[in-house]
Scaffold this motif. Structure first.
Motif, PDB file in Angstrom:
ATOM      1  N   SER A 115      17.564  21.072  19.503  1.00  8.43           N
ATOM      2  CA  SER A 115      16.524  21.184  18.479  1.00  8.43           C
ATOM      3  C   SER A 115      17.102  21.318  17.076  1.00  8.43           C
ATOM      4  O   SER A 115      16.361  21.385  16.111  1.00  8.43           O
ATOM      5  N   ILE A 116      18.429  21.430  16.960  1.00 12.58           N
ATOM      6  CA  ILE A 116      19.012  21.467  15.610  1.00 12.58           C
ATOM      7  C   ILE A 116      19.853  20.213  15.405  1.00 12.58           C
ATOM      8  O   ILE A 116      20.365  19.631  16.349  1.00 12.58           O
ATOM      9  N   ASN A 117      19.992  19.820  14.140  1.00 18.62           N
ATOM     10  CA  ASN A 117      20.640  18.543  13.848  1.00 18.62           C
ATOM     11  C   ASN A 117      22.156  18.643  13.820  1.00 18.62           C
ATOM     12  O   ASN A 117      22.794  18.421  12.794  1.00 18.62           O
ATOM     13  N   LEU A 118      22.721  18.982  14.970  1.00 14.48           N
ATOM     14  CA  LEU A 118      24.171  19.151  15.031  1.00 14.48           C
ATOM     15  C   LEU A 118      24.890  17.837  14.732  1.00 14.48           C
ATOM     16  O   LEU A 118      24.467  16.773  15.177  1.00 14.48           O
ATOM     17  N   GLU A 119      25.974  17.942  13.991  1.00 14.93           N
ATOM     18  CA  GLU A 119      26.800  16.763  13.723  1.00 14.93           C
ATOM     19  C   GLU A 119      28.104  16.825  14.503  1.00 14.93           C
ATOM     20  O   GLU A 119      28.692  15.812  14.824  1.00 14.93           O
ATOM     21  N   GLN A 120      28.559  18.049  14.736  1.00 14.09           N
ATOM     22  CA  GLN A 120      29.771  18.206  15.535  1.00 14.09           C
ATOM     23  C   GLN A 120      29.566  19.339  16.516  1.00 14.09           C
ATOM     24  O   GLN A 120      29.201  20.439  16.129  1.00 14.09           O
ATOM     25  N   LEU A 121      29.841  19.029  17.762  1.00 12.97           N
ATOM     26  CA  LEU A 121      29.712  20.053  18.782  1.00 12.97           C
ATOM     27  C   LEU A 121      30.973  20.008  19.635  1.00 12.97           C
ATOM     28  O   LEU A 121      31.283  18.988  20.247  1.00 12.97           O
ATOM     29  N   ASP A 122      31.727  21.086  19.608  1.00 13.28           N
ATOM     30  CA  ASP A 122      32.933  21.141  20.424  1.00 13.28           C
ATOM     31  C   ASP A 122      32.844  22.354  21.342  1.00 13.28           C
ATOM     32  O   ASP A 122      32.950  23.494  20.902  1.00 13.28           O
ATOM     33  N   LEU A 123      32.577  22.085  22.611  1.00 16.83           N
ATOM     34  CA  LEU A 123      32.493  23.162  23.605  1.00 16.83           C
ATOM     35  C   LEU A 123      33.615  22.995  24.625  1.00 16.83           C
ATOM     36  O   LEU A 123      33.563  23.568  25.713  1.00 16.83           O
ATOM     37  N   SER A 124      34.630  22.239  24.256  1.00 10.50           N
ATOM     38  CA  SER A 124      35.676  21.914  25.235  1.00 10.50           C
ATOM     39  C   SER A 124      36.483  23.142  25.642  1.00 10.50           C
ATOM     40  O   SER A 124      36.454  24.173  24.976  1.00 10.50           O
ATOM     41  N   THR A 127      18.540  31.551   7.958  1.00 13.89           N
ATOM     42  CA  THR A 127      19.923  31.678   7.501  1.00 13.89           C
ATOM     43  C   THR A 127      20.360  30.326   6.956  1.00 13.89           C
ATOM     44  O   THR A 127      19.681  29.327   7.137  1.00 13.89           O
ATOM     45  N   LYS A 128      21.512  30.322   6.298  1.00 13.85           N
ATOM     46  CA  LYS A 128      22.004  29.060   5.733  1.00 13.85           C
ATOM     47  C   LYS A 128      23.231  28.568   6.465  1.00 13.85           C
ATOM     48  O   LYS A 128      23.893  27.635   6.002  1.00 13.85           O
ATOM     49  N   LEU A 129      23.567  29.210   7.570  1.00 14.05           N
ATOM     50  CA  LEU A 129      24.805  28.858   8.260  1.00 14.05           C
ATOM     51  C   LEU A 129      24.836  27.384   8.673  1.00 14.05           C
ATOM     52  O   LEU A 129      23.993  26.934   9.427  1.00 14.05           O
ATOM     53  N   GLY A 130      25.836  26.673   8.186  1.00 16.20           N
ATOM     54  CA  GLY A 130      25.984  25.281   8.549  1.00 16.20           C
ATOM     55  C   GLY A 130      27.193  25.047   9.431  1.00 16.20           C
ATOM     56  O   GLY A 130      27.249  24.083  10.173  1.00 16.20           O
ATOM     57  N   LEU A 131      28.185  25.945   9.318  1.00 15.87           N
ATOM     58  CA  LEU A 131      29.400  25.777  10.110  1.00 15.87           C
ATOM     59  C   LEU A 131      29.754  27.100  10.774  1.00 15.87           C
ATOM     60  O   LEU A 131      29.837  28.133  10.107  1.00 15.87           O
ATOM     61  N   VAL A 132      29.926  27.064  12.069  1.00 17.30           N
ATOM     62  CA  VAL A 132      30.366  28.249  12.798  1.00 17.30           C
ATOM     63  C   VAL A 132      31.550  27.844  13.670  1.00 17.30           C
ATOM     64  O   VAL A 132      31.427  26.974  14.531  1.00 17.30           O
ATOM     65  N   ASP A 133      32.694  28.424  13.391  1.00 17.17           N
ATOM     66  CA  ASP A 133      33.886  28.131  14.181  1.00 17.17           C
ATOM     67  C   ASP A 133      34.377  29.420  14.832  1.00 17.17           C
ATOM     68  O   ASP A 133      34.935  30.289  14.172  1.00 17.17           O
ATOM     69  N   LEU A 134      34.084  29.537  16.132  1.00 15.42           N
ATOM     70  CA  LEU A 134      34.508  30.727  16.870  1.00 15.42           C
ATOM     71  C   LEU A 134      35.562  30.326  17.911  1.00 15.42           C
ATOM     72  O   LEU A 134      35.816  31.053  18.869  1.00 15.42           O
ATOM     73  N   LEU A 150      29.342  23.214  15.178  1.00 16.48           N
ATOM     74  CA  LEU A 150      29.510  24.363  16.059  1.00 16.48           C
ATOM     75  C   LEU A 150      30.758  24.140  16.897  1.00 16.48           C
ATOM     76  O   LEU A 150      30.852  23.179  17.655  1.00 16.48           O
ATOM     77  N   ASP A 151      31.740  25.005  16.707  1.00 22.24           N
ATOM     78  CA  ASP A 151      32.992  24.862  17.432  1.00 22.24           C
ATOM     79  C   ASP A 151      33.240  26.117  18.264  1.00 22.24           C
ATOM     80  O   ASP A 151      33.478  27.190  17.717  1.00 22.24           O
ATOM     81  N   LEU A 152      33.116  25.967  19.566  1.00 24.34           N
ATOM     82  CA  LEU A 152      33.328  27.112  20.466  1.00 24.34           C
ATOM     83  C   LEU A 152      34.450  26.802  21.447  1.00 24.34           C
ATOM     84  O   LEU A 152      34.569  27.453  22.478  1.00 24.34           O
ATOM     85  N   HIS A 153      35.296  25.849  21.124  1.00 27.52           N
ATOM     86  CA  HIS A 153      36.268  25.408  22.124  1.00 27.52           C
ATOM     87  C   HIS A 153      37.306  26.481  22.435  1.00 27.52           C
ATOM     88  O   HIS A 153      37.528  27.388  21.646  1.00 27.52           O
TER      89      HIS A 153
END
Ligand code: NAG
Ligand code: NAG
Ligand code: NAG
Ligand code: NAG
Ligand code: NAG
Length: 942
Positions: A422-431, A376-383, A405-408
């Motif tokens: 294993s993926i080159n995440l640049e932003q991870l928000d699990l708050s 897939t080409k998904l680069g941004l997922v904001d849920l 990846l924003d799951l806050h």
């Protein structure tokens, strides 16, 4: 959309310009002599021509050889006048109407002011009229209805007001492109608009104040390809009955209006049905309309060319139909800020070309779908901000292209899967979830990471050593968890970190002094832990640090002095066992006395203090406004993406590459946090500055959008203006006018390549202050949207060839809605989204220090260059200057007062500065009465 896709408007323009126009007889009573005379009268109306483009408009040169003038040789008459982007200031002369064979008039991107002369309606041969991006303040004259040969009219980006002239639409039947965007046009779009415009291809009316409904007659314009009506006050139904007749429609943008769906705003099906046969449609934007209804199952039958669907900020309810999986060319899908329920269909995540998916702020529940290992080409997922539960699927790592990846703010539980490492995440928000377990070493060691937020979870155990591998991370927020153990010394390896928040955990042991060596650290919050020992001296040397909270720990000993500790308040160190000079804290036995700090700043750096104070003042003035604004609930909306894709895709990456010789090092003329600025030469010899923005986090994209969006809505001679932009998914650049004289910083402190700059005279400094103050007065009081700059500093003030100051870098500006817009959008809270930046900072005691030190002793506080400058003048001039300097200092101090309400407004500041400027330029000891009640304090202090 990328920048290789030339927009249709650019294409059409190109077409029209190269058009060989049919020979038509012009007014037989006129001749080229009259054309020449008319052009000379036009030249008379030009008050400034800084690039000397009109110098060969003289007796010695034949009119057909004048710059920008083109003649048709066979009839020996002037047919084109093309003077775009030449910095001309003046008015548009009515005598242009005498050039009776004129077919093309291009005066775009200048500083033409005043009205459009009614007389121009006499240019009956006119085919192309382009006055884009000037400062024209008037209505569109009714006489334009006589321009019956007009194919192309572009008046975008002026101050046009009033209603649309009706004759334009029933008489100018050849129109193919109308662009009246970014003005202040009001009233209804004339109901018969489409009846006679059968050749219209492009209709751009965005960013105006049009009311009423979209006229049904538009359905007669069946050749339509692009419609953009975004950001108006349009109401009524979605244009189902109109677009159904436009088989070649590619772009439909109607975001940010008040349209409603069928059946009392409850049914979207008729609209979606009406576009289902538009096979060319690629972009559909209906965000921010409060549209009600459900997404129909038949969405699967929408034209499969659709690459972008933006429906955020509406009232759409129901489930996300899995049939969307049929839209295999989708790149962007934004359904954020709606009332969607149900689960997230796996099909959505598997769309083969989807790059960005936003479904934040809905009521979605259930599990996050587990994607199988397909490409897939998904680069941004904001849920974010939904009710998603259960664990984060391990297989999310199958989305190998994921960067953001924003799951806050969901209800996620369980461990953070180490597979995410294993993926080159640049932003991870699990708050703001209920995640448990440890911080997986694989994830915290991602060296691609830039923003890392796991705050407000139930994470436990020690901070892993691997944290130090995140050498690009700018934000680490692990606050409000159950983390324990020591703060690893090796954290100093996170060299780029700006915000570090470890508060509300159970950390213990000492605070490693290595943290003070982090070069960009701005905010450090370690409050509510069990940290002990001394506060390391190194923190005082950390000059970037602006916020420090060490409260409620077990720190002991003396509070260091200087640096950040100079402005520290009791609240940020209370709840410890510390001693020092701060009120509320017991004094230590052997405290140091001297404040070397002040001496350091003012002894070694040669500041023009008045300038500094005035500059700083503007930001501190804004703190009041900021505080008011912060009180309001502003949700983070994702709509920013839609604003910048409009209207600026006019330069390609390849062109920029050529302009900068492949972004060669030698072309770099400046560097900042977000990237480099290159000097470039575009085809046609125009020299520009190209600001290439380096990082690609969404935070960063926001900065880019912000800058574009703000810059394009505001215009002032002292504000830098965007020429164009280039926006690819992984490349963003702004093209700005090149300023040969660099920035103010390099004039105040000339070094390196700028060491040849001569120091600024006092008069020049006053002029610059004036320019900057005028820009700020405009931003605060006159701009169509109120803008608070928030990062005003000498390096953001550019100087043009005439040493006129232009304020740049609105990247961290704060945008506030005008009062009027506020009331109109009062129920739409998402509309009031604010743009946040860092707040201007001034050492709190600076004002006091200046006050106490300058009395009668200008030498103590004033840049020695100015003092030197003073000495070269005669006695009476010198004393007049001294008076003015004191007035400037007074004004600076007035502006820097602690209580915002006691500071003068920028309008008053401009007023006073203008007077100082006037006195200096008239070189007499003219009397000076200040609107701020400034008097000469020299006598008052001893
Ligand atoms: C319409 O155009 C014709 C010339 O083509 C002109 O004579 C007439 O005045 C125009 N009408 C208006 C209302 O401008
Ligand atoms: C299309 O134009 C004709 C006149 O040329 C007009 O009678 C008709 O009402 C228009 N169609 C719509 C839907 O307004
Ligand atoms: C749509 O575009 C095609 C191809 O360019 C053209 O042949 C056709 O006439 C256009 N249709 C309309 C209604 O303009
Ligand atoms: C779409 O086209 C098909 C076949 O040409 C036609 O049967 C159908 O009615 C059209 N739908 C709409 C909404 O016009
Ligand atoms: C998917 O598209 C095809 C045509 O491209 C259509 O026949 C089918 O009904 C669509 N499926 C759904 C679920 O809409």
């Amino acid at each position: 959309m990328d920048c290789t896709t030339t927009t249709l408007s650019a294409l059409l323009l190109h077409l029209l310009l190269s058009l060989v126009l049919p020979q038509q007889s012009c007014n037989p009573d006129s001749n080229i002599g009259l054309d020449r005379e008319a052009l000379l009268k036009f030249k008379k109306g030009i008050s400034r021509d800084p690039q000397n483009v009109l110098t060969n408009w003289n007796e010695a040169t034949h009119v057909c050889d004048w710059k920008g003038v083109h003649c048709n040789k066979s009839i020996s008459r002037v047919t084109r006048l093309r003077l775009e982007d030449t910095f001309l200031v003046g008015k548009i002369s009515q005598f242009l109407a005498n050039i009776s064979c004129l077919q093309s008039l291009h005066l775009s991107q200048n500083y033409f002011q005043g009205p459009i002369p009614e007389e121009l309606g006499a240019l009956s041969k006119l085919v192309v009229l382009n006055l884009e991006e000037n400062k024209i303040r008037s209505v569109i004259p009714d006489s334009f209805g006589k321009l019956s040969n007009l194919h192309y009219i572009n008046l975008r980006g002026n101050w046009l007001n009033g209603r649309l002239p009706k004759p334009l639409f029933y008489n100018c039947t050849n129109l193919e492109l109308i662009d009246l965007s970014e003005n202040f046009l009001t009233g209804q779009i004339p109901p018969f608009l489409g009846n006679f415009l059968l050749d219209l291809h492009v209709l751009l009316l965005y960013n105006n104040k049009f009311t009423g409904s979209i006229p049904p007659s538009l359905s007669n314009s069946t050749k339509m390809e692009i419609i953009d009506l975004t950001s108006n006050l349009l109401s009524g139904a979605l244009p189902s009955d109109i677009v159904i007749h436009m088989p070649n429609l590619t772009d439909l943008h109607i975001s940010d209006n008040n349209l409603s769906s069928d059946d009392n705003n409850s049914n979207l099906t008729p609209f979606f049905r009406s576009i289902s046969n538009l096979t060319s449609l690629t972009i559909l934007e209906l965000a921010g309309n409060d549209l009600g209804g459900e997404l129909p199952f038949m969405m699967g039958q929408l034209p499969c060319n659709l690459s972008k669907i933006l429906l955020q900020d509406n009232q759409i309810h129901g489930v996300i139909p899995p049939s969307i999986s049929n839209l295999t060319n989708l790149v962007d899908l934004n359904l954020s800020n709606n009332l969607l329920s149900g689960t997230i269909p796996l099909e959505l995540i598997l769309l083969p070309h989807l790059q960005r998916l936003w479904v934040s702020n809905n009521s979605l529940h259930g599990e996050i779908p587990s994607p199988p290992g397909v490409s897939t080409k998904l680069g941004l997922v904001d849920l974010s901000c939904n009710n998603l539960s259960s664990t984060i699927p391990i297989s999310l790592a199958n989305l190998t292209q994921l960067r953001i990846l924003d799951l806050h703010k969901n209800s996620l539980s369980g461990h953070i899967p180490s597979s995410l490492g294993s993926i080159n995440l640049e932003q991870l928000d699990l708050s703001q979830n209920q995640l448990t377990g440890v911080l997986p070493a694989e994830v915290v060691s991602l060296n691609s990471m830039q923003i890392f937020n796991l705050s407000f979870n139930l994470l436990e155990e020690a901070l892993p050593m691997e944290l130090s591998s995140m050498d690009k991370v700018r934000v680490i927020d692990l606050s409000s968890n159950n983390l324990s153990g020591n703060i690893p010394v090796i954290l100093e390896n996170c060299k780029e970190v700006e915000v570090l928040n470890l508060s509300h955990n159970s950390l213990q042991g000492p605070l490693p002094s290595s943290l003070g060596s982090l070069p960009d650290l701005q905010s450090l919050d370690l409050s509510h832990n069990f940290l002990s020992g001394n506060i390391p001296d190194s923190l005082q040397k950390c000059t970037s640090l602006k916020l420090l909270n060490l409260s409620f720990n077990n720190f002991s000993g003396q509070i260091p002095e200087g640096g950040i500790f100079y402005s520290l308040t009791y609240d940020s160190i209370k709840g410890n066992h510390l001693c020092g000079t701060l009120s509320g804290i017991p004094t230590c036995q052997n405290r140091q006395k001297t404040h070397i700090f002040i001496a350091l700043i003012f002894g070694s750096t040669l500041l023009s203090l008045a300038l500094l104070a005035i500059l700083y003042m503007v930001c501190s003035h804004s703190i009041l406004i900021k505080n008011q604004l912060l009180k309001r609930n502003h949700q983070n909306s994702t709509r920013t993406s839609l604003e910048f894709m409009k209207s600026y895709q006019r330069i390609t990456y390849r062109e920029l590459l050529e302009a900068t010789k492949g972004f060669d090092q030698s072309k770099i003329i400046g560097s900042g946090r977000f990237g480099h600025v290159y000097k470039g030469m575009l085809s046609g010899d125009s020299i520009v500055a190209i600001k290439v923005l380096q990082f690609q986090s969404s935070d960063f994209t926001k900065t880019f959008n912000r800058e574009c969006q703000i810059l394009k809505r505001i215009r002032h001679r002292n504000l830098i203006r965007i020429i164009t932009t280039c926006s690819l998914p992984d490349f963003k650049a702004l093209v700005l006018p090149f300023m040969a004289n660099g920035n103010l910083e390099s004039h105040l402190h000339p070094q390196g390549q700028h060491s040849s700059f001569k120091f600024l005279s006092f008069v020049e400094r006053v002029n610059i202050c004036c320019d900057v103050a005028e820009a700020m007065a405009y931003l605060h009081h006159h701009a169509p949207v109120q803008v608070i700059h928030c990062d005003l500093k000498p390096s953001n003030i550019l100087l043009n060839d005439d040493m006129m100051a232009l304020v740049s870098d609105f990247g961290i500006a704060r945008l506030a809605k005008t009062t009027m817009e506020k009331t109109m959008a009062s129920e739409d809270t998402t509309n009031t989204e604010l743009l946040c930046g860092t707040i201007g900072y001034m050492a709190p005691d600076l004002q006091k220090w200046v006050k106490n030190n300058y009395c009668g002793q200008l030498r103590e506080v004033i840049d020695p260059f100015i003092m030197h400058d003073l000495k070269t003048h005669k006695e009476d001039t010198r004393s007049m200057w001294e008076t003015r300097i004191v007035q400037m200092l007074d004004l600076g101090l007035l502006c820097a007062q602690e209580v915002p309400s006691t500071r003068p407004t920028m309008i008053d500041v401009v007023d006073d500065l203008e007077k100082v400027k006037y006195c200096l330029n008239n070189d007499a000891s003219s009397s000076f009465s200040s609107s701020n009640g400034i008097t000469n304090h020299l006598e008052n202090c001893k």
